[in-house]
Design a protein around this motif. Structure first.
Motif, PDB file in Angstrom:
ATOM      1  N   SER A 134       0.294   3.096   7.128  1.00  0.00           N
ATOM      2  CA  SER A 134       1.415   2.487   7.316  1.00  0.00           C
ATOM      3  C   SER A 134       1.085   0.859   7.276  1.00  0.00           C
ATOM      4  O   SER A 134       2.024   0.111   7.539  1.00  0.00           O
ATOM      5  CB  SER A 134       1.939   2.704   8.734  1.00  0.00           C
ATOM      6  OG  SER A 134       1.041   2.468   9.730  1.00  0.00           O
ATOM      7  N   THR A 135      -0.158   0.596   6.748  1.00  0.00           N
ATOM      8  CA  THR A 135      -0.594  -1.049   6.976  1.00  0.00           C
ATOM      9  C   THR A 135      -1.232  -1.138   5.626  1.00  0.00           C
ATOM     10  O   THR A 135      -2.267  -0.732   5.271  1.00  0.00           O
ATOM     11  CB  THR A 135      -1.364  -1.334   8.102  1.00  0.00           C
ATOM     12  OG1 THR A 135      -0.765  -0.865   9.417  1.00  0.00           O
ATOM     13  CG2 THR A 135      -1.442  -2.754   8.160  1.00  0.00           C
ATOM     14  N   ILE A 136      -1.086  -2.259   4.770  1.00  0.00           N
ATOM     15  CA  ILE A 136      -1.678  -2.775   3.852  1.00  0.00           C
ATOM     16  C   ILE A 136      -1.813  -4.236   3.584  1.00  0.00           C
ATOM     17  O   ILE A 136      -1.121  -4.969   4.526  1.00  0.00           O
ATOM     18  CB  ILE A 136      -0.991  -2.393   2.444  1.00  0.00           C
ATOM     19  CG1 ILE A 136       0.440  -3.032   2.372  1.00  0.00           C
ATOM     20  CG2 ILE A 136      -0.747  -0.826   2.428  1.00  0.00           C
ATOM     21  CD1 ILE A 136       1.122  -3.018   0.745  1.00  0.00           C
ATOM     22  N   ILE A 137      -2.911  -4.811   3.310  1.00  0.00           N
ATOM     23  CA  ILE A 137      -3.069  -6.248   2.817  1.00  0.00           C
ATOM     24  C   ILE A 137      -2.501  -6.302   1.330  1.00  0.00           C
ATOM     25  O   ILE A 137      -3.103  -5.660   0.523  1.00  0.00           O
ATOM     26  CB  ILE A 137      -4.255  -6.546   2.993  1.00  0.00           C
ATOM     27  CG1 ILE A 137      -4.821  -6.622   4.680  1.00  0.00           C
ATOM     28  CG2 ILE A 137      -4.603  -7.923   2.666  1.00  0.00           C
ATOM     29  CD1 ILE A 137      -6.217  -6.971   4.861  1.00  0.00           C
ATOM     30  N   ARG A 138      -1.604  -7.307   1.291  1.00  0.00           N
ATOM     31  CA  ARG A 138      -1.221  -7.449  -0.133  1.00  0.00           C
ATOM     32  C   ARG A 138      -1.452  -8.885  -0.653  1.00  0.00           C
ATOM     33  O   ARG A 138      -1.218  -9.598   0.135  1.00  0.00           O
ATOM     34  CB  ARG A 138       0.469  -7.061   0.155  1.00  0.00           C
ATOM     35  CG  ARG A 138       0.931  -7.244  -1.821  1.00  0.00           C
ATOM     36  CD  ARG A 138       2.382  -6.672  -1.821  1.00  0.00           C
ATOM     37  NE  ARG A 138       2.481  -5.518  -1.535  1.00  0.00           N
ATOM     38  CZ  ARG A 138       3.602  -4.889  -1.630  1.00  0.00           C
ATOM     39  NH1 ARG A 138       4.920  -5.369  -1.274  1.00  0.00           N
ATOM     40  NH2 ARG A 138       3.685  -3.573  -1.201  1.00  0.00           N
ATOM     41  N   ILE A 139      -2.046  -8.956  -1.700  1.00  0.00           N
ATOM     42  CA  ILE A 139      -2.448 -10.129  -2.623  1.00  0.00           C
ATOM     43  C   ILE A 139      -1.560 -10.292  -3.620  1.00  0.00           C
ATOM     44  O   ILE A 139      -1.145  -9.495  -4.521  1.00  0.00           O
ATOM     45  CB  ILE A 139      -4.011 -10.189  -2.885  1.00  0.00           C
ATOM     46  CG1 ILE A 139      -4.677 -10.194  -1.917  1.00  0.00           C
ATOM     47  CG2 ILE A 139      -3.958 -11.903  -3.761  1.00  0.00           C
ATOM     48  CD1 ILE A 139      -6.197  -9.676  -2.207  1.00  0.00           C
ATOM     49  N   ARG A 143      -1.325 -11.265   2.637  1.00  0.00           N
ATOM     50  CA  ARG A 143      -0.494 -11.081   3.908  1.00  0.00           C
ATOM     51  C   ARG A 143      -0.505  -9.582   4.123  1.00  0.00           C
ATOM     52  O   ARG A 143      -0.582  -8.593   3.330  1.00  0.00           O
ATOM     53  CB  ARG A 143       1.068 -11.335   3.478  1.00  0.00           C
ATOM     54  CG  ARG A 143       2.088 -11.007   4.632  1.00  0.00           C
ATOM     55  CD  ARG A 143       3.222 -12.066   4.386  1.00  0.00           C
ATOM     56  NE  ARG A 143       2.909 -13.404   3.893  1.00  0.00           N
ATOM     57  CZ  ARG A 143       2.607 -14.354   4.780  1.00  0.00           C
ATOM     58  NH1 ARG A 143       2.264 -14.008   6.093  1.00  0.00           N
ATOM     59  NH2 ARG A 143       2.511 -15.501   4.480  1.00  0.00           N
ATOM     60  N   VAL A 144      -0.573  -9.079   5.730  1.00  0.00           N
ATOM     61  CA  VAL A 144      -0.348  -8.105   6.221  1.00  0.00           C
ATOM     62  C   VAL A 144       1.285  -7.393   5.720  1.00  0.00           C
ATOM     63  O   VAL A 144       2.296  -8.096   6.362  1.00  0.00           O
ATOM     64  CB  VAL A 144      -0.738  -8.029   7.391  1.00  0.00           C
ATOM     65  CG1 VAL A 144      -0.686  -6.352   8.069  1.00  0.00           C
ATOM     66  CG2 VAL A 144      -2.140  -8.079   7.532  1.00  0.00           C
ATOM     67  N   TRP A 145       1.311  -6.132   5.211  1.00  0.00           N
ATOM     68  CA  TRP A 145       2.542  -5.489   5.104  1.00  0.00           C
ATOM     69  C   TRP A 145       2.433  -4.169   6.068  1.00  0.00           C
ATOM     70  O   TRP A 145       1.277  -3.457   5.861  1.00  0.00           O
ATOM     71  CB  TRP A 145       2.698  -5.332   3.788  1.00  0.00           C
ATOM     72  CG  TRP A 145       3.369  -6.454   2.923  1.00  0.00           C
ATOM     73  CD1 TRP A 145       2.074  -7.381   2.484  1.00  0.00           C
ATOM     74  CD2 TRP A 145       4.466  -6.680   2.181  1.00  0.00           C
ATOM     75  NE1 TRP A 145       2.902  -8.486   2.004  1.00  0.00           N
ATOM     76  CE2 TRP A 145       4.165  -7.938   1.775  1.00  0.00           C
ATOM     77  CE3 TRP A 145       5.455  -6.034   2.091  1.00  0.00           C
ATOM     78  CZ2 TRP A 145       5.217  -8.622   0.705  1.00  0.00           C
ATOM     79  CZ3 TRP A 145       6.568  -6.609   1.158  1.00  0.00           C
ATOM     80  CH2 TRP A 145       6.383  -7.799   0.558  1.00  0.00           C
ATOM     81  N   VAL A 146       3.744  -3.943   6.480  1.00  0.00           N
ATOM     82  CA  VAL A 146       3.454  -2.596   7.249  1.00  0.00           C
ATOM     83  C   VAL A 146       4.912  -1.687   6.790  1.00  0.00           C
ATOM     84  O   VAL A 146       5.751  -2.264   6.430  1.00  0.00           O
ATOM     85  CB  VAL A 146       3.685  -2.853   8.904  1.00  0.00           C
ATOM     86  CG1 VAL A 146       2.540  -3.427   9.400  1.00  0.00           C
ATOM     87  CG2 VAL A 146       4.979  -3.851   9.257  1.00  0.00           C
ATOM     88  N   LYS A 147       4.611  -0.424   7.031  1.00  0.00           N
ATOM     89  CA  LYS A 147       5.656   0.589   6.866  1.00  0.00           C
ATOM     90  C   LYS A 147       6.359   1.106   8.136  1.00  0.00           C
ATOM     91  O   LYS A 147       5.582   1.738   8.767  1.00  0.00           O
ATOM     92  CB  LYS A 147       5.305   1.609   5.723  1.00  0.00           C
ATOM     93  CG  LYS A 147       6.326   2.673   5.346  1.00  0.00           C
ATOM     94  CD  LYS A 147       5.894   3.951   4.761  1.00  0.00           C
ATOM     95  CE  LYS A 147       5.436   3.318   3.179  1.00  0.00           C
ATOM     96  NZ  LYS A 147       5.048   4.461   2.592  1.00  0.00           N
ATOM     97  N   PRO A 148       7.409   0.627   8.643  1.00  0.00           N
ATOM     98  CA  PRO A 148       8.029   1.069   9.769  1.00  0.00           C
ATOM     99  C   PRO A 148       8.285   2.668   9.586  1.00  0.00           C
ATOM    100  O   PRO A 148       8.358   3.497   8.711  1.00  0.00           O
ATOM    101  CB  PRO A 148       9.601   0.401   9.813  1.00  0.00           C
ATOM    102  CG  PRO A 148       9.293  -0.578   9.023  1.00  0.00           C
ATOM    103  CD  PRO A 148       8.398  -0.362   7.904  1.00  0.00           C
ATOM    104  N   LYS A 149       8.188   3.359  10.818  1.00  0.00           N
ATOM    105  CA  LYS A 149       8.565   4.778  10.823  1.00  0.00           C
ATOM    106  C   LYS A 149       9.909   5.078  10.222  1.00  0.00           C
ATOM    107  O   LYS A 149      10.861   4.407  10.111  1.00  0.00           O
ATOM    108  CB  LYS A 149       8.592   5.308  12.316  1.00  0.00           C
ATOM    109  CG  LYS A 149       7.309   5.224  12.904  1.00  0.00           C
ATOM    110  CD  LYS A 149       7.268   5.776  14.297  1.00  0.00           C
ATOM    111  CE  LYS A 149       6.015   5.751  15.120  1.00  0.00           C
ATOM    112  NZ  LYS A 149       6.155   6.216  16.561  1.00  0.00           N
ATOM    113  N   ASN A 150       9.887   5.967   9.350  1.00  0.00           N
ATOM    114  CA  ASN A 150      11.000   6.802   8.638  1.00  0.00           C
ATOM    115  C   ASN A 150      11.399   5.626   7.647  1.00  0.00           C
ATOM    116  O   ASN A 150      12.776   5.627   7.263  1.00  0.00           O
ATOM    117  CB  ASN A 150      12.139   6.928   9.874  1.00  0.00           C
ATOM    118  CG  ASN A 150      11.925   7.816  10.781  1.00  0.00           C
ATOM    119  OD1 ASN A 150      11.210   8.932  10.599  1.00  0.00           O
ATOM    120  ND2 ASN A 150      12.411   7.875  11.950  1.00  0.00           N
TER     121      ASN A 150
END
Length: 83
Positions: free
Chosen positions: A11-16, A30-37
């Motif tokens: 649920s978490t990535i660092i995106r360049i 930047r850090v990106w997250v995927k919320p539940k559902n």
């Protein structure tokens, strides 16, 4: 334009990325997250945007960090350059 992604967890990535806002082009790490559902990742405030002319210095700094942290060593020989 996404240049690279580093998976930290499902649920978490660092995106360049290279981005354009108001006709200004810049880079981001930047850090990106995927919320539940959710199906898509969302950006967080954790990260940095920078002028693309500083990309080389950023890479140098990251490589230096890697060299100074191998084996758990402390950062002891940090160079400060005010260019």
């Amino acid at each position: 334009m996404i240049v690279h992604e580093i998976n930290l967890s499902p649920s978490t990535i660092i995106r360049i990325s290279k981005d354009v806002v108001n006709d200004k082009t810049f880079g981001q790490v930047r850090v990106w997250v995927k919320p539940k559902n959710a199906d898509e990742f969302l950006p967080t405030k954790k990260g940095v945007a920078f002028d693309l002319s500083k990309t080389g210095e950023l890479v140098e700094g990251l490589l230096s960090l890697e060299e100074h942290t191998e084996g758990g060593e402390a950062l002891t020989n940090i160079k400060k350059d005010n260019k």
